[in-house]
Design an enzyme around this catalytic site. Structure first.
Site, PDB file in Angstrom:
ATOM      1  N   ASP A   1       0.864  -1.185   0.000  1.00  0.00           N
ATOM      2  CA  ASP A   1       0.000   0.000   0.000  1.00  0.00           C
ATOM      3  C   ASP A   1       0.898   1.232   0.000  1.00  0.00           C
ATOM      4  O   ASP A   1       2.099   1.139   0.295  1.00  0.00           O
ATOM      5  CB  ASP A   1      -0.942  -0.006   1.214  1.00  0.00           C
ATOM      6  CG  ASP A   1      -2.237   0.776   0.933  1.00  0.00           C
ATOM      7  OD1 ASP A   1      -2.309   1.481  -0.102  1.00  0.00           O
ATOM      8  OD2 ASP A   1      -3.166   0.687   1.747  1.00  0.00           O
ATOM      9  N   ASP A   2       0.306   2.376  -0.344  1.00  0.00           N
ATOM     10  CA  ASP A   2       1.107   3.606  -0.351  1.00  0.00           C
ATOM     11  C   ASP A   2       1.458   4.048   1.058  1.00  0.00           C
ATOM     12  O   ASP A   2       2.564   4.509   1.308  1.00  0.00           O
ATOM     13  CB  ASP A   2       0.409   4.728  -1.150  1.00  0.00           C
ATOM     14  CG  ASP A   2      -1.041   4.971  -0.738  1.00  0.00           C
ATOM     15  OD1 ASP A   2      -1.572   4.229   0.109  1.00  0.00           O
ATOM     16  OD2 ASP A   2      -1.642   5.914  -1.286  1.00  0.00           O
TER      17      ASP A   2
ATOM     18  N   ASP B   1      -2.062   4.900   7.926  1.00  0.00           N
ATOM     19  CA  ASP B   1      -2.354   6.089   8.726  1.00  0.00           C
ATOM     20  C   ASP B   1      -2.887   5.624  10.087  1.00  0.00           C
ATOM     21  O   ASP B   1      -2.103   5.344  11.001  1.00  0.00           O
ATOM     22  CB  ASP B   1      -3.357   6.957   7.950  1.00  0.00           C
ATOM     23  CG  ASP B   1      -3.625   8.306   8.581  1.00  0.00           C
ATOM     24  OD1 ASP B   1      -3.631   8.394   9.830  1.00  0.00           O
ATOM     25  OD2 ASP B   1      -3.843   9.288   7.861  1.00  0.00           O
TER      26      ASP B   1
END
Ligand SMILES: O=P(O)(O)OC[C@H]1O[C@H](OP(=O)(O)OP(=O)(O)O)[C@H](O)[C@@H]1O
Ligand SMILES: O=c1[nH]c(=O)c2nc[nH]c2[nH]1
Ligand SMILES: [Mg+2]
Length: 159
Positions: free
Chosen positions: A92-93, A96
């Site tokens: 995934d980028d 969070d």
């Protein structure tokens, strides 16, 4: 979650992203993967760059949505995979709050999970990441930005 939790911006250019993903690849080079599972949509671009560097041709997706711009809504899994991730690289980028990562980890508990960027709350959920970013910082990705004209300073200040 609301937009109020973000007080800073970390702007990532295409060049920076490419450099960061390549650096992450240096740290993955000793491993062999059956394939890559990209978490859409943010994971697709890092996954493509990693696939190129590590010469991986088999690429699958977990399709998931949780944010509408800076507001986090319910988590919706639109497509899963039919294995537990054994031998696969999961990309995934960013992490969070870790909500997305937690869900995908449940689906692919044996995958090696990497992100390019990680915030403290989500960091324990990934196996590897490149750069840590403060929890109150919104990462602005290049695909969400455009090049725009900026007025000369004299016109902005003296007009
Ligand atoms: O750790 P969390 O708080 O769950 O946030 C991280 C996730 O949020 C973003 O995806 P988003 O749901 O915005 O969808 P997108 O990838 O399609 O932009 C990002 O790409 C991560 O997948
Ligand atoms: O573009 C993004 N930047 C972020 O910092 C973020 N956090 C969750 N989802 C996000 N998307
Ligand atoms: Mg995403």
């Amino acid at each position: 979650m609301s937009t109020h939790r973000y007080h800073q911006h970390f702007t990532v250019s295409w060049d920076q992203l490419h450099r960061d993903v390549r650096e992450l690849c240096h740290r993955l080079i000793e491993r062999d993967f059956k394939g890559i599972v990209a978490i859409t949509r943010g994971g697709l671009i890092p996954a493509a760059l990693i696939a190129r560097e590590l010469n991986v041709r088999l690429i699958d997706t977990v399709c998931i949505k949780s944010y509408d711009h800076m507001g986090q809504g319910g988590l919706e899994v639109m497509k899963g995979v039919d294995h537990d991730g054994d031998g696969w690289l999961l990309v995934d980028d960013l992490v969070d709050t870790g909500k997305t990562a937690r869900k995908v980890r449940e689906m692919l508990p044996r995958a090696h999970f990497v992100t390019v960027y990680a915030k403290p709350e989500g960091r324990p959920l990934v196996d590897q990441y490149l750069t840590e970013v403060a929890q109150d910082c919104w990462i602005q990705f290049p695909w969400d930005m455009g090049i725009a004209y900026v007025e000369p300073l004299v016109d902005q200040v003296k007009r």
